[in-house]
Motif scaffolding. Structure first.
Motif, short mmCIF file in Angstrom:
data_model
loop_
_atom_site.label_atom_id
_atom_site.label_comp_id
_atom_site.label_asym_id
_atom_site.label_seq_id
_atom_site.Cartn_x
_atom_site.Cartn_y
_atom_site.Cartn_z
N SER A 1 0.82 -1.21 0.00
CA SER A 1 0.00 0.00 0.00
C SER A 1 0.86 1.26 0.00
CB SER A 1 -0.91 0.01 1.23
OG SER A 1 -0.14 0.18 2.42
N PHE A 2 0.24 2.36 -0.38
CA PHE A 2 0.94 3.64 -0.34
C PHE A 2 1.33 3.97 1.10
CE2 PHE A 2 0.78 8.31 0.20
CZ PHE A 2 1.89 8.62 -0.56
N ALA A 3 0.46 3.64 2.06
CA ALA A 3 0.75 3.94 3.46
C ALA A 3 2.02 3.22 3.92
CB ALA A 3 -0.43 3.53 4.33
N GLU A 4 2.22 1.97 3.50
CA GLU A 4 3.42 1.23 3.87
C GLU A 4 4.68 1.87 3.28
OE1 GLU A 4 2.64 -3.40 4.19
OE2 GLU A 4 1.52 -2.56 2.48
N THR A 5 4.59 2.22 2.00
CA THR A 5 5.73 2.87 1.35
C THR A 5 6.03 4.21 2.00
OG1 THR A 5 5.23 1.80 -0.75
CG2 THR A 5 6.60 3.75 -0.85
N PHE A 6 4.98 4.95 2.31
CA PHE A 6 5.13 6.27 2.93
C PHE A 6 5.83 6.17 4.28
CE2 PHE A 6 3.53 9.69 5.66
CZ PHE A 6 3.84 10.80 4.91
N GLU A 7 5.44 5.19 5.10
CA GLU A 7 6.05 5.02 6.42
C GLU A 7 7.54 4.73 6.30
OE1 GLU A 7 4.97 5.35 9.57
OE2 GLU A 7 3.14 6.19 8.71
N SER A 8 7.89 3.84 5.38
CA SER A 8 9.30 3.50 5.18
C SER A 8 10.08 4.72 4.69
CB SER A 8 9.41 2.35 4.17
OG SER A 8 10.74 1.99 3.96
N TYR A 9 9.47 5.51 3.85
CA TYR A 9 10.09 6.71 3.30
C TYR A 9 10.36 7.72 4.41
CZ TYR A 9 10.48 10.76 0.09
OH TYR A 9 10.88 11.87 -0.59
N CYS A 10 9.37 7.95 5.26
CA CYS A 10 9.52 8.92 6.33
C CYS A 10 10.51 8.46 7.39
CB CYS A 10 8.16 9.19 6.99
SG CYS A 10 7.01 10.14 5.98
N ASP A 11 10.62 7.15 7.57
CA ASP A 11 11.57 6.61 8.54
C ASP A 11 13.00 6.59 8.01
OD1 ASP A 11 9.54 6.22 10.35
OD2 ASP A 11 9.25 4.11 9.87
N GLY A 12 13.18 6.93 6.74
CA GLY A 12 14.51 6.93 6.15
C GLY A 12 14.99 5.55 5.77
N ALA A 13 14.06 4.58 5.71
CA ALA A 13 14.45 3.18 5.50
C ALA A 13 14.19 2.68 4.08
CB ALA A 13 13.70 2.29 6.50
N LYS A 14 13.91 3.57 3.15
CA LYS A 14 13.77 3.17 1.75
C LYS A 14 15.15 2.99 1.13
CE LYS A 14 10.73 2.91 -0.66
NZ LYS A 14 10.04 1.68 -1.08
N ILE A 15 15.20 2.24 0.03
CA ILE A 15 16.47 2.04 -0.66
C ILE A 15 17.07 3.39 -1.05
CG2 ILE A 15 15.34 1.75 -2.92
CD1 ILE A 15 17.59 -0.25 -3.60
N TYR A 16 18.36 3.53 -0.82
CA TYR A 16 19.16 4.74 -1.02
C TYR A 16 18.82 5.82 0.02
CZ TYR A 16 20.22 2.70 -5.62
OH TYR A 16 20.61 1.87 -6.63
N GLY A 17 18.00 5.49 1.01
CA GLY A 17 17.62 6.46 2.01
C GLY A 17 18.55 6.45 3.21
N PRO A 18 18.41 7.45 4.11
CA PRO A 18 17.35 8.46 4.18
C PRO A 18 17.43 9.48 3.05
CG PRO A 18 18.51 8.25 6.29
CD PRO A 18 19.32 7.53 5.26
N PHE A 19 16.26 9.87 2.55
CA PHE A 19 16.24 10.79 1.41
C PHE A 19 16.86 12.12 1.75
CE2 PHE A 19 12.23 12.02 3.45
CZ PHE A 19 12.23 13.40 3.31
N TRP A 20 16.72 12.56 3.02
CA TRP A 20 17.24 13.88 3.38
C TRP A 20 18.77 13.91 3.34
CZ3 TRP A 20 13.84 11.08 6.52
CH2 TRP A 20 14.41 10.35 7.56
N ASP A 21 19.41 12.84 3.77
CA ASP A 21 20.88 12.81 3.70
C ASP A 21 21.37 12.68 2.27
OD1 ASP A 21 21.27 13.07 6.44
OD2 ASP A 21 21.19 10.91 6.79
N HIS A 22 20.62 11.93 1.46
CA HIS A 22 20.96 11.79 0.04
C HIS A 22 20.95 13.15 -0.64
CE1 HIS A 22 20.90 10.25 -4.08
NE2 HIS A 22 21.05 9.02 -3.63
N ILE A 23 19.88 13.90 -0.44
CA ILE A 23 19.73 15.21 -1.07
C ILE A 23 20.78 16.18 -0.56
CG2 ILE A 23 18.22 17.23 -1.25
CD1 ILE A 23 15.83 15.26 -1.21
N LEU A 24 20.96 16.21 0.76
CA LEU A 24 21.87 17.20 1.34
C LEU A 24 23.32 16.96 0.95
CD1 LEU A 24 20.39 17.73 4.91
CD2 LEU A 24 20.51 19.39 3.05
N GLY A 25 23.70 15.72 0.72
CA GLY A 25 25.06 15.45 0.29
C GLY A 25 25.38 16.17 -1.01
N TYR A 26 24.48 16.09 -1.95
CA TYR A 26 24.70 16.75 -3.24
C TYR A 26 24.49 18.26 -3.16
CZ TYR A 26 25.02 12.16 -5.41
OH TYR A 26 25.43 10.90 -5.75
N TRP A 27 23.53 18.68 -2.36
CA TRP A 27 23.27 20.11 -2.21
C TRP A 27 24.51 20.83 -1.66
CZ3 TRP A 27 20.62 24.15 -3.54
CH2 TRP A 27 20.57 25.28 -2.71
#
Length: 340
Positions: free
Chosen positions: A196-222
């Motif tokens: 479900s979208f809710a399951e994916t969303f939870e993993s995303y917000c927890d930073g546990a998606k593949i290549y995540g956490p998304f915030w550290d990924h983005i900030l590294g390049y920024w």
């Protein structure tokens, strides 16, 4: 996306990767990774890392240097001296075979032979994690300079980290996090439709998606784009939508091949924007049939969904949106990076 190698004496590339290795996406033909020194030690190291199953993809992730990465990719990096290099994704469609350099005029004749008219963008630009994981990195040697390559790896995993090592120029595309979460869910549902979208969303917000956490990924390049703007170009997806022509010019300038006055007068920029528009690309046969990932049976058409900004409002509850906005405010506060 990145370019590597020295400046060519004439605009002879980049050559579409499929023209060098037409069977790159066929899983039955994949070579086994080559054995290397320290394989047992590398395997032991990988197996000792924290692990979890990716919610939306049938793969095991390991927490490596602060990021959740596919287990096979970590094993590859642990064995080899040269890890994969360079991001990322919508630029494969935008202009990789027009701006670097413009050896394939987008409106030449009927244009049928242009790489982006006859090939899926993923066939044009090699995905480095996949090549290295299969022990096929030698195929890159067949590509003439300048080479275009693609990866989703965090900056810390790249040889160019901290200053553009190896002469590599890196182009990073960042999307508004709420839209990114929705896009990710639609893509991975083609593999795991019951998630479900809710399951994916939870993993995303927890930073546990593949290549995540998304915030550290983005900030590294920024941060790298601010520290070394000549080697790392940070682009926002929403800005590409608002001003595609301006960003085509920015990209060409960044790779050292600005449009000449004659090219501007001939309408080259407008021709590139028209060729690479989502509606146009969606209509090409190479993007309507076949699989972008033959092993997981992900259709190429999956890559061409809506391509708009703000689609998250049709998928997230107000509570979800507030939660993600709070994460963004906390993680990106004081960095100078904001999403509008």
């Amino acid at each position: 996306m990145a370019t590597s190698g020295g400046e060519p004496s004439a605009p002879v590339g980049p050559v579409p990767f499929a023209d060098v290795d037409g069977e790159q996406l066929v899983p039955e033909r994949r070579a086994q990774p080559e054995a290397g020194l320290g394989d047992d030690l590398a395997d032991d190291m990988v197996s000792s890392l924290p692990s979890k199953m990716e919610v939306s993809l049938p793969m095991r992730l390991r927490l490596y240097r602060g990021f959740w990465l596919a287990e096979i990719h970590i094993a590859t990096m642990a064995r080899r001296a040269s890890p994969p290099a360079s991001p990322d994704h919508p630029l494969r469609r935008l202009n990789p075979h027009d701006c670097v350099p413009r050896a394939h005029p987008p409106d030449a004749g009927a244009g049928a032979g242009h790489p982006l008219r006859r090939l899926n963008p993923h066939q044009c630009v090699p995905f480095l994690e996949g090549l290295f994981a299969r022990g096929q990195q030698a195929k890159l040697d067949a590509l003439p300079s300048p080479r275009l390559m693609n990866t989703h790896m965090p900056l810390a995993m790249l040889p160019s980290a901290g200053g553009g090592g190896g002469g590599c120029r890196v182009v990073y595309i960042c999307r508004e996090p709420k839209d990114m979460a929705v896009s990710m869910c639609h893509y991975t549902r083609r593999v795991m439709p019951r998630v479900s979208f809710a399951e994916t969303f939870e993993s995303y917000c927890d930073g546990a998606k593949i290549y995540g956490p998304f915030w550290d990924h983005i900030l590294g390049y920024w941060r790298a784009s601010s520290a070394t703007p000549d080697t790392v170009l940070f682009l926002r997806y929403e800005e590409l939508l608002r001003d595609p022509a301006g960003n085509v010019r920015k990209l060409a300038q960044f790779v050292g091949l600005p449009f000449s006055e004659a090219e501007e007068e001939a309408g080259m920029v407008g021709a590139i924007v028209a060729l690479c528009s989502l509606d146009n690309m969606r209509g090409f046969e190479a993007n309507r049939t076949g699989y972008v990932d033959a092993q997981r049976r992900i259709p190429r058409e999956t890559l061409f969904r809506k391509g708009v900004a703000g689609d998250w409002v049709h998928h997230m509850t107000p509570e979800m949106a507030r939660r993600l906005d709070d994460i963004v405010a906390d993680k990106f506060g004081g960095t100078g990076l904001a999403f509008k």
